[in-house]
Design an enzyme around this catalytic site. Structure first.
Site, short mmCIF file in Angstrom:
data_model
loop_
_atom_site.label_atom_id
_atom_site.label_comp_id
_atom_site.label_asym_id
_atom_site.label_seq_id
_atom_site.Cartn_x
_atom_site.Cartn_y
_atom_site.Cartn_z
N GLY A 55 42.23 43.38 46.79
CA GLY A 55 42.18 42.28 45.73
C GLY A 55 42.62 42.75 44.56
O GLY A 55 42.18 42.37 43.22
N SER A 57 45.91 41.32 43.11
CA SER A 57 46.77 40.49 42.72
C SER A 57 46.51 39.76 41.31
O SER A 57 47.54 39.10 40.75
CB SER A 57 47.08 39.50 43.57
OG SER A 57 45.93 38.31 44.04
N GLY A 59 43.42 39.14 37.75
CA GLY A 59 42.27 39.14 37.02
C GLY A 59 41.94 40.79 36.99
O GLY A 59 43.00 41.41 36.80
N TYR A 60 40.41 40.98 37.32
CA TYR A 60 40.16 42.36 37.08
C TYR A 60 41.01 43.17 38.20
O TYR A 60 41.06 44.29 37.97
CB TYR A 60 38.62 42.33 37.41
CG TYR A 60 37.95 41.81 36.13
CD1 TYR A 60 38.17 42.65 34.72
CD2 TYR A 60 36.87 40.91 36.08
CE1 TYR A 60 37.38 42.22 33.65
CE2 TYR A 60 36.34 40.63 34.81
CZ TYR A 60 36.47 41.43 33.74
OH TYR A 60 35.91 40.83 32.74
N GLU A 82 48.44 36.27 49.80
CA GLU A 82 48.97 35.33 48.81
C GLU A 82 49.93 34.52 49.67
O GLU A 82 50.29 34.95 50.79
CB GLU A 82 49.89 36.24 47.99
CG GLU A 82 48.91 37.32 47.16
CD GLU A 82 48.05 36.65 46.24
OE1 GLU A 82 48.19 35.70 45.83
OE2 GLU A 82 47.04 37.40 46.01
N ALA A 119 41.92 40.84 53.90
CA ALA A 119 41.48 42.03 53.71
C ALA A 119 40.08 42.54 54.53
O ALA A 119 39.57 43.47 54.65
CB ALA A 119 40.84 42.37 52.24
N LEU A 152 37.29 41.50 45.68
CA LEU A 152 37.88 40.52 46.43
C LEU A 152 37.18 39.22 45.96
O LEU A 152 36.00 39.42 45.37
CB LEU A 152 37.48 40.50 47.83
CG LEU A 152 38.46 41.39 48.77
CD1 LEU A 152 37.92 41.33 50.07
CD2 LEU A 152 39.72 40.81 48.61
N ALA A 153 37.66 38.34 45.90
CA ALA A 153 36.98 36.81 45.05
C ALA A 153 37.70 35.65 45.98
O ALA A 153 38.05 34.69 45.70
CB ALA A 153 37.52 36.75 43.99
N TYR A 248 24.48 31.03 38.32
CA TYR A 248 25.30 32.47 38.66
C TYR A 248 23.94 33.35 39.15
O TYR A 248 23.76 33.47 40.37
CB TYR A 248 25.85 33.22 37.31
CG TYR A 248 27.04 32.86 37.50
CD1 TYR A 248 27.65 31.62 36.60
CD2 TYR A 248 27.99 33.16 38.22
CE1 TYR A 248 28.94 31.30 36.57
CE2 TYR A 248 29.48 32.95 37.98
CZ TYR A 248 29.83 32.39 37.09
OH TYR A 248 31.20 31.86 37.27
#
Length: 395
Positions: A55, A57, A59-60, A82, A119, A152-153, A248
């Site tokens: 994961g 590509s 953000g974090y 992607e 992934a 991963l998201a 959340y």
């Protein structure tokens, strides 16, 4: 490229390659300046030589790879899913981010291998193992993973054993939730309602966003003999203030993140004699696709940005991960500071009492008339557009 952002319902549908490259470069320079200055001999010896970021590509995850590669000089293997550009549409921001990362590592003589694929699949786990060996050979170091970041998201996951696809949802549990949505492009409010999740939706979200795949990755890395006494593994989560818990912490995402923490405990138990440790890192609220579309979340984040910038406490992804590495994972004495649940907390500044009280006050006082004075909607919009390679001037 001369293109404008295409934003629909707080979702950006395109990306600017030049802007993405510029954003990556800014993060690279920050990581270099902050992490390359570490002169403690023991710390430098402990710093990662090979890092795997699943994961990688945006953000974090992107910040994690940048800090490992350009902060510590580690050889990195990155994996993400992607879309490449075509005649009809641009590529995803992650495609351009990965390309910019690899171009800069090539210039600097840093080893990097980037893989594009699912992934969750066994196939990509196999390809990743091959890439780790190639990276180790190029870097001239043993094929051992010092740092494994699981970031991963994805909204969907296909179980590699059964072939069943699961879809995650962001919903409350035990009833519907009503709140205000904030259009980040023009600063207007609208009423919104999210229905409560079904039992199947809860279990599906856990299947996608929980800890099962992280455990499968650890097992796969162990089977390849990549784990050893210096391996540090981390996955990311968010808790946030009580005002967000209905969506959340107490919602479907929260249930998935509870499972992520379960997985972390089991990883540490299973591999206690093989790795340095595994942790769930609780990170700060930042601009994401989810934070832009969920009721109350965008309002909270815009108020949070306003308060933390006024207090000189605001951090973006790269600042957060620099602090994660330098003050948590790679400390001079080797001790990783955690809370009572063995979680790393780099949301500590966000959750300070004075910060939360100030944010709560702003959220109560904000109206349509004072939205631009009481919140940092401009900062939110800037970060949202920048994540896709655009600027405020492009909008």
């Amino acid at each position: 490229m001369g293109i404008k952002p295409m934003v629909r319902n707080n979702i950006c549908l395109n990306a600017n390659s030049d802007g993405c490259a510029e954003n990556v470069q800014k993060q690279i320079e920050y990581a270099r300046n902050k992490l390359n200055k570490a002169d403690n001999t023991q710390l430098r010896q402990r710093a990662p030589k090979i890092a795997l970021v699943v994961g990688c590509s945006a953000g974090y995850g992107l910040a994690s790879r940048i800090c490992a590669g350009f902060g510590y000089g580690a050889a990195t293997v990155g994996l993400s899913f992607e879309n490449e550009p075509s005649e009809k549409r641009t590529g995803t921001p992650g495609f351009y981010n990965n390309r910019a990362f690899d171009e800069q590592t090539a210039k600097d003589g840093i080893v990097s291998i980037t893989l594009n694929g699912d992934a969750y699949s066994d196939e990509m786990k196999f390809k990743t193992a091959e890439a780790v060996r190639q990276a180790a050979e190029k870097a001239g170091v043993p094929a051992k993973i010092d740092l494994f970041i699981y970031s991963l998201a994805s909204p969907v996951r296909t179980d590699p054993k059964t072939g069943v696809m699961y879809k995650s949802v962001i919903k409350p549990i035990g009833g519907s939730f009503k709140g205000r949505t904030l259009n980040i492009m023009d600063g207007t409010f609208a009423a919104a309602e999210i229905e409560g999740a079904s039992g199947e939706e809860i279990s599906n979200t856990i299947k996608v966003m929980g800890g099962e795949d992280w455990q499968l990755w650890m097992d796969a890395l162990d089977n390849e003999k990549f784990l050893y006494e210096q391996t540090r593994a981390a996955a990311y989560t968010y808790i946030g203030p009580e005002s967000s818990w209905a969506i959340y912490k107490n919602g479907t995402i929260g249930k998935a993140k509870e499972d992520l923490e379960r997985a972390c405990r089991e990883i540490n138990s299973k591999y206690s004699k093989k790795i340095y440790g595994a942790w769930v890192s609780v990170n700060k609220a930042l601009v994401t696709r989810s934070s832009a579309v969920i009721p109350t979340i965008a309002l909270y984040v815009t108020c949070l940005f306003k308060v933390m910038k006024e207090m000189n406490l605001h951090e973006g992804c790269i600042e957060q991960i620099v602090r994660l590495y330098s003050e948590r994972l790679y400390t001079a004495d080797g001790i990783v500071p955690t809370d009572s649940e063995n979680r790393i907390r780099i949301d500590d500044w966000e959750m300070r009492d004075d910060v939360q009280k100030a944010v709560e006050k702003r959220m109560k006082n904000v109206t349509q008339e004072n939205i631009f004075a009481e919140t940092d909607i401009a900062g939110f919009k800037h970060d949202f557009l920048e994540a896709h390679g655009f600027s405020l001037e492009d909008a």
